[in-house]
Every structure is written in structure tokens, then in C-alpha cells.
Design an enzyme around this catalytic site. Structure first.
Site, short mmCIF file in Angstrom:
data_model
loop_
_atom_site.label_atom_id
_atom_site.label_comp_id
_atom_site.label_asym_id
_atom_site.label_seq_id
_atom_site.Cartn_x
_atom_site.Cartn_y
_atom_site.Cartn_z
NE ARG A 149 29.98 52.80 -124.33
CZ ARG A 149 31.06 53.75 -123.61
NH1 ARG A 149 31.58 53.54 -122.56
NH2 ARG A 149 31.38 54.81 -124.44
CE LYS A 194 31.02 57.41 -132.57
NZ LYS A 194 31.83 56.48 -131.54
NE ARG A 205 30.23 59.09 -122.12
CZ ARG A 205 30.47 58.89 -123.39
NH1 ARG A 205 30.98 59.67 -124.11
NH2 ARG A 205 29.76 57.60 -123.97
NE ARG A 216 35.11 59.04 -122.80
CZ ARG A 216 34.49 58.83 -123.79
NH1 ARG A 216 34.45 59.62 -124.93
NH2 ARG A 216 33.77 57.87 -123.71
NE ARG A 223 25.46 54.02 -130.36
CZ ARG A 223 26.09 55.13 -129.92
NH1 ARG A 223 26.16 56.28 -130.37
NH2 ARG A 223 27.35 54.81 -129.02
P1 AP5 Z 1 36.25 60.34 -128.28
O1 AP5 Z 1 36.28 61.25 -129.06
O2 AP5 Z 1 35.31 60.59 -127.10
O3 AP5 Z 1 35.63 59.15 -128.95
P2 AP5 Z 1 34.25 58.74 -129.35
O4 AP5 Z 1 34.17 57.97 -130.54
O5 AP5 Z 1 33.15 59.79 -129.69
O6 AP5 Z 1 33.54 57.75 -128.27
P3 AP5 Z 1 32.32 57.89 -127.28
O7 AP5 Z 1 32.54 57.07 -126.09
O8 AP5 Z 1 31.77 59.12 -127.11
O9 AP5 Z 1 31.41 56.90 -128.21
P4 AP5 Z 1 30.01 56.23 -127.70
O10 AP5 Z 1 29.63 55.82 -129.13
O11 AP5 Z 1 30.02 55.19 -126.83
O12 AP5 Z 1 29.42 57.30 -126.97
P5 AP5 Z 1 27.90 58.31 -127.28
O13 AP5 Z 1 28.14 59.42 -126.46
O14 AP5 Z 1 27.70 58.24 -128.75
O15 AP5 Z 1 37.64 59.45 -127.70
C1 AP5 Z 1 37.57 58.74 -126.56
C2 AP5 Z 1 38.83 58.91 -125.90
O16 AP5 Z 1 40.02 58.78 -126.63
C3 AP5 Z 1 38.73 60.34 -125.33
O17 AP5 Z 1 39.56 60.34 -124.00
C4 AP5 Z 1 39.91 61.07 -126.32
O18 AP5 Z 1 40.66 61.98 -125.72
C5 AP5 Z 1 40.81 59.89 -126.66
N1 AP5 Z 1 41.42 60.04 -128.02
C6 AP5 Z 1 40.66 60.31 -129.02
N2 AP5 Z 1 41.31 60.35 -130.04
C7 AP5 Z 1 42.77 59.86 -129.76
C8 AP5 Z 1 44.06 59.25 -130.49
N3 AP5 Z 1 43.94 59.59 -131.76
N4 AP5 Z 1 44.87 58.83 -129.69
C9 AP5 Z 1 44.64 58.41 -128.23
N5 AP5 Z 1 43.49 58.82 -127.61
C10 AP5 Z 1 42.51 59.58 -128.35
O19 AP5 Z 1 26.91 57.38 -126.78
C11 AP5 Z 1 26.73 56.87 -125.32
C12 AP5 Z 1 25.34 56.16 -125.15
O20 AP5 Z 1 24.47 56.83 -125.60
C13 AP5 Z 1 25.31 54.92 -126.02
O21 AP5 Z 1 25.85 53.76 -125.20
C14 AP5 Z 1 23.81 54.64 -125.81
O22 AP5 Z 1 23.49 54.19 -124.96
C15 AP5 Z 1 23.31 56.18 -126.16
N6 AP5 Z 1 23.12 56.49 -127.63
C16 AP5 Z 1 23.85 57.64 -128.08
N7 AP5 Z 1 23.64 57.63 -129.31
C17 AP5 Z 1 22.61 56.79 -129.72
C18 AP5 Z 1 21.96 56.58 -130.76
N8 AP5 Z 1 22.15 57.12 -131.94
N9 AP5 Z 1 21.02 55.44 -130.54
C19 AP5 Z 1 20.87 54.76 -129.53
N10 AP5 Z 1 21.47 55.06 -128.23
C20 AP5 Z 1 22.38 56.10 -128.35
MG MG Z 2 31.48 60.50 -128.35
#
Ligand code: AP5
Ligand code: MG
Length: 196
Positions: A146, A14, A134, A128, A89
Site C-alpha cells: 500500500r 485520515k 480489515r 489496528r 488517490r
Molecule cells: P486511521 O485514522 O484509520 O488512518 P487512515 O489514514 O484513515 O488509514 P487507512 O488505513 O484507513 O488508510 P488507507 O488509505 O490505507 O485506507 P482506505 O480505507 O482509504 O488511523 C490508523 C490507525 O492509527 C488507527 O488504529 C488509529 O487509531 C491510529 N491513530 C490515528 N491517529 C493516531 C495518532 N495520532 N497516534 C497514534 N495512533 C493513531 O483504503 C483501503 C483500500 O481501499 C485501498 O488500499 C484501495 O484498495 C481501496 N481504495 C480506497 N479509496 C480508493 C480510491 N480513491 N481509489 C482506489 N482505491 C481506493
Molecule cells: Mg481510513
């Protein structure tokens, strides 16, 4: 306005694809994960509270993230559209977002999900974690937690938008460019044929 949600499990790409989408379509990128990590970096009370949940792989309470999104929408009054990443979410968050947008005489135009196998997701996140700093990426148990939270609390959000005929999904495996190509096709089609 064109407002879209980029949907998918942790590690589905994402954040990576949001950069491409924002550059091409000029949308304002709102990632609740990034906003929460900024709060943690600035050592605010909200950040300190959120960190307890994030380090365990749990969701931060709905009212906290909904409040952050409300503020961000207000901050960007002149935006031509928003790209929501990692939000909503829970179904409660989705309902709150629909309400906030309707107060602005707007709505979600498209929900686009990235589908990636769990094995590939774990591989990406552990990889990552070696460099991202992180704390939720270094422990495989937290990563698995997660996914469980995603299945139980976040997947129902897909049903919410499926009912509204706004939900689309594509394969999120392959090169970043290939996936972005597929994303552009879906966005361009929706821009030509909006759901009213
Ligand atoms: P990346 O692009 O970073 O993936 P992502 O989907 O953004 O993954 P996240 O880990 O950021 O998702 P998340 O939902 O757990 O985290 P968030 O910050 O929202 O890609 C991942 C890796 O893969 C990278 O290294 C990238 O380079 C690689 N990659 C990308 N595309 C690729 C490809 N095609 N091929 C190979 N490699 C590739 O949330 C974190 C925490 O915050 C949550 O757990 C929760 O506690 C809290 N939180 C956030 N939002 C909310 C909400 N709305 N409500 C409640 N809690 C929340
Ligand atoms: Mg993300």
C-alpha cells in the site's frame, strides 16, 4: 461551500481526524475506503470486484471510485461542504473530482496532508489489524505494498494541488488532540482567506 481533501499515506490518521473535522465543521464525510467496505459487507458485485484489489493492497480502478463519489455528491445536494478522505488517490481521480465539483459551481478549498514516518505507520496499521477485521492490515507485505502504491500513484496528486496553491501539510505524529489543533488552525485560516 467548503470542500477539503484530507491527504496522507495509509495509517496517517485520515479516518481518525475526519471524525473530529466533521463534528466541528459540519462537512459531509466521504471516505472511498469506507464506501468500498460497505459494498463488500453488502456482498454487492462492486464489492466483490473491489475486494480483489483491496486484499492485495492495490487501488480499485478509477472509474469505480469516481462513480461512487459522483453518486455520493448527488445524494447530498444540500451539503455545505465535503470532506474527502482517501480520495482522490490518482491524478485522474483528482481531475475527475475537479470536474464534478465545477459542474456544481464549486471547487476544492483546501488539501491538507498528514505527514507520518513509515515506521510509525506500520506500527499503527499492524496494531489496528489486531481488532479492525480489515484484511489489508494483518499482513505486513500488504501494508508495504500500500505504501509503494501510495508513493507511485497517489503522491503525484499532491503536485496537482500544489500547482493550484491548495496544498498544505502538517506533522501527523503526536496526540490525536494535538494534531486536530494543528488541523483546525489550517482550516480556520483557509476559511478566512479563501483562494479564488
Ligand atoms: P486511521 O485514522 O484509520 O488512518 P487512515 O489514514 O484513515 O488509514 P487507512 O488505513 O484507513 O488508510 P488507507 O488509505 O490505507 O485506507 P482506505 O480505507 O482509504 O488511523 C490508523 C490507525 O492509527 C488507527 O488504529 C488509529 O487509531 C491510529 N491513530 C490515528 N491517529 C493516531 C495518532 N495520532 N497516534 C497514534 N495512533 C493513531 O483504503 C483501503 C483500500 O481501499 C485501498 O488500499 C484501495 O484498495 C481501496 N481504495 C480506497 N479509496 C480508493 C480510491 N480513491 N481509489 C482506489 N482505491 C481506493
Ligand atoms: Mg481510513
Amino acid at each position: 461551500m467548503f470542500n477539503m481533501i484530507l491527504f496522507g499515506p495509509p495509517g496517517s490518521g485520515k479516518g481518525t481526524q475526519s471524525e473530529n473535522i466533521v463534528e466541528k465543521y459540519g462537512l459531509v464525510h466521504l471516505s472511498t475506503g469506507n464506501l468500498l467496505r460497505e459494498e463488500i459487507a453488502n456482498k454487492t458485485p462492486l464489492g466483490t470486484e473491489a475486494k480483489n484489489f483491496m486484499d492485495k493492497g492495490q487501488l480499485v480502478p478509477d472509474e469505480v471510485v469516481i462513480g461512487m463519489i459522483d453518486n455520493s455528491l448527488e445524494h447530498h445536494k444540500d451539503a455545505t461542504g465535503f470532506l474527502f478522505d482517501g480520495f482522490p488517490r490518482t491524478v485522474a481521480q483528482a481531475e475527475a473530482l475537479d470536474k464534478l465539483l465545477s459542474l456544481k459551481k464549486s471547487e476544492i478549498s483546501l488539501v491538507l496532508a498528514l505527514e507520518v514516518s513509515e515506521e510509525e505507520l506500520v506500527k499503527r496499521l499492524l496494531n489496528r489489524g489486531k481488532t479492525s477485521g480489515r484484511s489489508d492490515d494483518t499482513d505486513e507485505a500488504v501494508i508495504r505494498k500500500r505504501f509503494t502504491v501510495y508513493t507511485n500513484e497517489t503522491e503525484p496528486v499532491a503536485g496537482h494541488y500544489r500547482q493550484l496553491k491548495k496544498f498544505n501539510s502538517i506533522k501527523g505524529e503526536g496526540s490525536v488532540d494535538e494534531i486536530f489543533g494543528a488541523i483546525k488552525n489550517v482550516i480556520d485560516k483557509r476559511m478566512r482567506h479563501p483562494i479564488i
